[in-house]
Enzyme design. Sequence first.
Site, short mmCIF file in Angstrom:
data_model
loop_
_atom_site.label_atom_id
_atom_site.label_comp_id
_atom_site.label_asym_id
_atom_site.label_seq_id
_atom_site.Cartn_x
_atom_site.Cartn_y
_atom_site.Cartn_z
N HIS A 59 -17.69 18.82 68.93
CA HIS A 59 -16.73 18.43 69.96
C HIS A 59 -16.03 17.15 69.51
CE1 HIS A 59 -18.00 21.40 72.87
NE2 HIS A 59 -19.26 21.09 72.65
N TYR A 65 -11.20 15.04 65.71
CA TYR A 65 -12.39 15.76 65.27
C TYR A 65 -12.71 15.34 63.84
CZ TYR A 65 -11.48 19.00 69.15
OH TYR A 65 -11.25 19.56 70.40
N LYS A 68 -16.83 11.29 75.19
CA LYS A 68 -15.75 10.92 74.27
C LYS A 68 -15.43 9.45 74.44
CE LYS A 68 -13.59 15.48 74.02
NZ LYS A 68 -14.89 16.09 74.17
#
Length: 395
Positions: free
Chosen positions: A302, A294, A349
């Site tokens: 997120h 993060y 991601k």
Amino acid sequence: MPAPGGQKKGSGRKNENNKIYAHPLPLLLSVPEPSLRHKLCSFLGLNDRQVLNPHCQGVLDVPTRSVWVVDNKDAKILWTRGFFGKGDLSRSEPSWYARQVNARKAAGKYLTSEEIREKRRNERKQFKLDRARALAEAAAEAEAAFLEGREAALPAIPSGATWKPSQAPQGENPLASAPGEDDAEEEEELEPLEDAEHLQLTLQEAFFLAWGLDCLTILDPTTHESMTLEQIWSAFQSVHSPTTISLTPTVTIPEVERRFDNPFLVNYAVYHHYRSLGWVVKSGIKFCVDLLLYKRGPVFHHAEFALVVIPVYENPADKISSPFALMNSEPFTWSWLSTINRVNSQVQKTLILTYVTIPSSARVPPHLLASPACLPHYSVREVVLRRFIPARMRD
């Protein structure tokens, strides 16, 4: 492709979160008061600020391979200043006590999320029963009308779009019309609520706080005395010892058991690498990876990157003689790689394969394993993977 800085969360509490989580680490710098000394230091380009150390405290728990922070004040400091650890009764932030208080306030006034879920399940069950009953009645009416030679008057069949529960579904407790004096009396009769949750730190987080920042004191679980850095270093390695099921943390590891491929050393080398670069590092087990990165923390964005830690032996002979079965040390299949990459692509991601090179025991002196002096001999390399999606990447 994830947006720069990770996908942002709701901004309703943005200003409040900026105040609560303003500090990236537990250590703070004092703000000097205006004085002649402060002006002189400013003129000379000197920094007269002092480091404010919170001196938190935790207890080593060998069975769970973690350090427990029981004091609520220390747990709040470690979470709000760097997002260290997780609540053992929560998904991330230690919020069990607040949730229990809200649940008590909700009793008899409005539904909690768990009660709403149960209410919807009961309503779906009731809808299926009503629909089955209506279908049976329609079939019976159609058969009777056919035998009598008349037109059938079929009942209305409930649909999911228009159906409304005619009565309280089974198992649902009707809510009180309005809170009154009876509710107040019930609240007074409730037993006082104790906070049964603690902050659980991984061994990597605990050692980073104890050694890297010197803001965490770790207690021996048997004697409840403060452990020295040497004892912590040995205890954290002994937790992963394959020859010992339960080992007293203060016992020194024999030299034959000190190895560069100890799982604690391999994982800490990765954790320290990214933490020292300013990333907030959390567990990635939810997305089938080892770590998540993060930029600021879970309450702001997120995670943008998902890491799979892959240990690589500098000397193949060390792998043959190793008593540890390190995760991902064996070559993985393309189906596994495609699965992990697809899972993380769906949640926006970027998948990163983090290769940790384990130094050769023949090249590096074994006595370095007695202290963190061995960490500079580990190297960390990243390989970024992106899943090719033809429908999205034509432009």
